[in-house]
Design a protein around this motif. Structure first.
Motif, PDB file in Angstrom:
ATOM      1  N   PHE A  31      -5.892   2.873   5.696  1.00 26.08           N
ATOM      2  CA  PHE A  31      -7.209   3.277   5.187  1.00 26.08           C
ATOM      3  C   PHE A  31      -7.145   4.680   4.595  1.00 26.08           C
ATOM      4  N   SER A  32      -6.516   5.607   5.310  1.00 30.75           N
ATOM      5  CA  SER A  32      -6.382   6.979   4.811  1.00 30.75           C
ATOM      6  C   SER A  32      -5.566   7.020   3.527  1.00 30.75           C
ATOM      7  N   LYS A  33      -4.521   6.203   3.456  1.00 33.53           N
ATOM      8  CA  LYS A  33      -3.690   6.174   2.262  1.00 33.53           C
ATOM      9  C   LYS A  33      -4.460   5.666   1.048  1.00 33.53           C
ATOM     10  N   ILE A  34      -5.337   4.682   1.265  1.00 33.49           N
ATOM     11  CA  ILE A  34      -6.156   4.164   0.164  1.00 33.49           C
ATOM     12  C   ILE A  34      -7.112   5.245  -0.337  1.00 33.49           C
ATOM     13  N   VAL A  35      -7.720   5.983   0.601  1.00 32.44           N
ATOM     14  CA  VAL A  35      -8.597   7.097   0.224  1.00 32.44           C
ATOM     15  C   VAL A  35      -7.813   8.134  -0.579  1.00 32.44           C
ATOM     16  N   LEU A  36      -6.607   8.444  -0.133  1.00 35.67           N
ATOM     17  CA  LEU A  36      -5.789   9.451  -0.809  1.00 35.67           C
ATOM     18  C   LEU A  36      -5.274   8.962  -2.162  1.00 35.67           C
ATOM     19  N   ILE A  37      -5.049   7.656  -2.302  1.00 39.72           N
ATOM     20  CA  ILE A  37      -4.683   7.098  -3.615  1.00 39.72           C
ATOM     21  C   ILE A  37      -5.824   7.330  -4.606  1.00 39.72           C
ATOM     22  N   ILE A  64       0.838  -1.203   0.000  1.00 36.12           N
ATOM     23  CA  ILE A  64       0.000   0.000   0.000  1.00 36.12           C
ATOM     24  C   ILE A  64       0.872   1.252   0.000  1.00 36.12           C
ATOM     25  N   ASP A  65       1.947   1.225   0.805  1.00 34.54           N
ATOM     26  CA  ASP A  65       2.886   2.351   0.804  1.00 34.54           C
ATOM     27  C   ASP A  65       3.541   2.513  -0.567  1.00 34.54           C
ATOM     28  N   ALA A  66       3.928   1.385  -1.168  1.00 32.45           N
ATOM     29  CA  ALA A  66       4.580   1.426  -2.483  1.00 32.45           C
ATOM     30  C   ALA A  66       3.627   1.960  -3.544  1.00 32.45           C
ATOM     31  N   MET A  67       2.349   1.541  -3.472  1.00 34.85           N
ATOM     32  CA  MET A  67       1.377   2.022  -4.459  1.00 34.85           C
ATOM     33  C   MET A  67       1.050   3.493  -4.221  1.00 34.85           C
ATOM     34  N   PHE A  68       1.042   3.921  -2.961  1.00 37.72           N
ATOM     35  CA  PHE A  68       0.849   5.343  -2.663  1.00 37.72           C
ATOM     36  C   PHE A  68       1.958   6.160  -3.329  1.00 37.72           C
ATOM     37  N   GLU A  69       3.193   5.690  -3.182  1.00 35.47           N
ATOM     38  CA  GLU A  69       4.345   6.400  -3.748  1.00 35.47           C
ATOM     39  C   GLU A  69       4.274   6.439  -5.272  1.00 35.47           C
ATOM     40  N   THR A  70       3.908   5.308  -5.885  1.00 36.08           N
ATOM     41  CA  THR A  70       3.869   5.246  -7.348  1.00 36.08           C
ATOM     42  C   THR A  70       2.670   5.995  -7.906  1.00 36.08           C
ATOM     43  N   SER A  71       1.521   5.887  -7.243  1.00 32.71           N
ATOM     44  CA  SER A  71       0.350   6.664  -7.672  1.00 32.71           C
ATOM     45  C   SER A  71       0.656   8.143  -7.589  1.00 32.71           C
ATOM     46  N   ALA A  92      -4.064  17.363   3.766  1.00 35.17           N
ATOM     47  CA  ALA A  92      -3.658  16.073   3.198  1.00 35.17           C
ATOM     48  C   ALA A  92      -4.547  15.726   2.013  1.00 35.17           C
ATOM     49  N   VAL A  93      -5.856  15.943   2.162  1.00 34.00           N
ATOM     50  CA  VAL A  93      -6.791  15.699   1.066  1.00 34.00           C
ATOM     51  C   VAL A  93      -6.590  16.727  -0.039  1.00 34.00           C
ATOM     52  N   ALA A  94      -6.454  17.999   0.332  1.00 32.59           N
ATOM     53  CA  ALA A  94      -6.262  19.060  -0.668  1.00 32.59           C
ATOM     54  C   ALA A  94      -4.999  18.818  -1.487  1.00 32.59           C
ATOM     55  N   ALA A  95      -3.924  18.398  -0.823  1.00 32.07           N
ATOM     56  CA  ALA A  95      -2.634  18.201  -1.501  1.00 32.07           C
ATOM     57  C   ALA A  95      -2.658  17.014  -2.451  1.00 32.07           C
ATOM     58  N   THR A  96      -3.356  15.942  -2.081  1.00 33.22           N
ATOM     59  CA  THR A  96      -3.403  14.753  -2.943  1.00 33.22           C
ATOM     60  C   THR A  96      -4.472  14.884  -4.018  1.00 33.22           C
ATOM     61  N   TYR A  97      -5.633  15.397  -3.652  1.00 34.23           N
ATOM     62  CA  TYR A  97      -6.751  15.552  -4.582  1.00 34.23           C
ATOM     63  C   TYR A  97      -6.404  16.508  -5.714  1.00 34.23           C
TER      64      TYR A  97
END
Length: 490
Positions: free
Chosen positions: A448-454, A97-104, A421-426
């Protein structure tokens, strides 16, 4: 739904992603790093799988906007998964999940990171991490249209689904030519930045990574302080190119096509630069007492304004320590975003201009009820369909943002951290404020938060609707019913 063409396009994309992994492989060989083997394995697997999926071109190559949205969303999810696997195999980001967050974050040109020590990564992974910005900046499907012949006039639906902004048009009669023109401009500007940074004596490896990041308006740095330790000249060059890549690429096309009048008539571009200049000077006067020289204050102000409005996300200072007035301006710029038709994210300046004109028109109608006025952009009337799509986009944008903030708030972080966090990723920015500020990262958020942010990163990059349409009940029903029908016939 034409599932055969979707499968074919996904196969072509997997082939391209596999081939693109040659860059980290070559980097690993140069630096003699064992991490390169992970990229050899994943690159070869992706290339071969893509060849198998696209070995047979479907007879029906037509697809409509629905298929364009579905294939775009599937493609971006898939490349994020493929791009994450090498990080897991090398052990540099062991959690998937961390790796996919980074790549996404890389492919969507967001620049938000879960890494606490960026400099601990191998050169192999650092170059891949930054290169995902460059690939995602213009779009992997636009790249596909530029290099691979694809028949059918419906190819514009791929560009519409992937390209950021309220509208996508043709620069040339053929879509492939339009995509090729965009990539030539993109590549040319990237090379120019690389040359200038090398002249400014930035190390070659850093130059490539920073240029990939600013071209794609990403924001992954190769140093823990992002761009803070680079020289003033290097920061000026990077900041200027961040701003230039946030401009609608039609602006550059008109200049190259010897039609400069059309370039400077673009109201969106003029507004974009006015916002940059106004924000820069407002912040400059607010932070001036904190700096030793006028130049350093002006540079810090311009760099952060350019980086934030273009959704790049590089930082030259810890702006989390700036006065509230400056931080509020930067948060506002997170939502404004860059121009449509650029590599930047956010709401887009063109939508903001049209929305403001709509409000003014409605206010005037209260004063002069019988007056009939049209909203104009660049001297031309804005069609009702465009206004309707902007209204729908705005409502959808706000709904997803509010729901995302609510979901992330379950974790119990403070409001500033949750909101930014949402503003920066969204909006595909990168750093937020407080616990996710420029001197921190997203590592301490829950899975869970990371999945939402992905989801937010992918939705923001793809202008919301491709991701929503992918999970629409009618689309899912269409896919699964067809599969059941095929099984029944067999």
């Amino acid at each position: 739904m034409n599932q055969s063409i979707i499968k074919y396009v996904i196969g072509k994309v997997m082939t391209i992603v596999g081939a693109l992994m040659l860059l980290p492989i070559v980097t690993g060989i140069i630096y003699q790093e064992k991490e390169a083997f992970a990229y050899v394995i994943v690159g070869a697997a992706s290339f071969l799988a893509g060849q198998l999926l696209s070995r047979k071109k479907p007879k029906n190559t037509m697809f409509y906007l629905k298929e364009g949205c579905v294939v775009t969303a599937l493609t971006w999810i898939l490349i994020s998964i493929i791009g994450a696997i090498p990080f897991v195999l090398t052990g540099e980001i062991p959690n998937f999940i961390d790796a996919m967050f980074e790549t996404s974050s890389g492919f969507t040109t967001t620049g938000s990171s879960i890494l606490k020590n960026v400099e601990a990564l191998s050169h192999t992974s650092l170059i891949w991490r930054s290169f995902t910005h460059w690939v995602g900046g213009m779009g992997v499907l636009v790249f596909l249209l530029a290099v691979i012949p694809m028949s059918g006039g419906s190819n514009i639906n791929l560009m519409k689904a992937e390209s950021p902004g309220p509208s996508v048009g043709k620069l040339a009669p053929k879509i492939r030519n339009s995509a090729s023109i965009l990539y030539k401009i993109y590549l040319g500007m990237t090379v120019l930045e690389i040359v200038l940074l090398l002249i400014a004596k930035m190390p070659l490896f850093d130059t490539l990574c920073i240029s990939f990041g600013s071209a794609g308006t990403g924001g992954f740095g190769v140093r823990n302080d992002s761009c803070g330790s680079y020289t003033g000249l290097q920061q000026w060059i990077t900041g200027i190119f961040c701003a230039l890549f946030g401009v609608n690429f039609n602006f550059y096309y008109y200049i190259l096509d010897r039609e400069p009048k059309k370039s400077f008539k673009m109201e969106e571009v003029r507004t974009y630069f006015c916002i940059i200049f106004a924000s820069t000077f407002l912040i400059f006067f607010n932070i001036l007492p904190r700096f030793n020289t006028v130049e350093s204050a002006l540079r810090a102000s311009f760099f952060q304004v350019s980086s934030i409005i273009t959704t790049t996300g590089f930082s030259s200072v810890d702006f989390n320590l700036w006065p509230s007035f400056s931080k509020v301006i930067l948060v506002a710029l997170m939502f404004v975003g860059a121009c449509a038709g650029s590599t930047g994210g956010g709401y887009k300046v063109s939508r903001l201009v049209i929305a403001i004109k709509t409000v003014i028109k409605e206010a005037n109608s209260y004063i002069h009820p019988k007056s009939v006025k049209k909203i104009k952009m660049d001297g031309e009337c804005v069609e009702h369909d465009v206004l309707r799509s902007i209204n729908v986009y705005t409502i959808t944008y706000l709904v997803i943002f509010v729901v995302s903030v609510l979901l992330v708030s379950i974790e119990g972080k403070d409001l500033v951290t949750t909101f930014t966090a949402v503003a920066a990723t969204y909006n595909n920015i990168g750093p937020g404020l407080a616990a996710v500020g420029p001197s921190a990262n997203f590592a301490d958020l829950s899975y869970f938060s990371k999945i939402v942010l992905i989801f937010d990163m992918l939705s923001g990059r793809l202008e919301l609707f491709p991701m929503l349409i992918l999970f629409h009940p009618a689309v899912l029903k269409d896919v699964f019913l067809k599969k059941k029908a095929l099984k029944a016939t067999k």
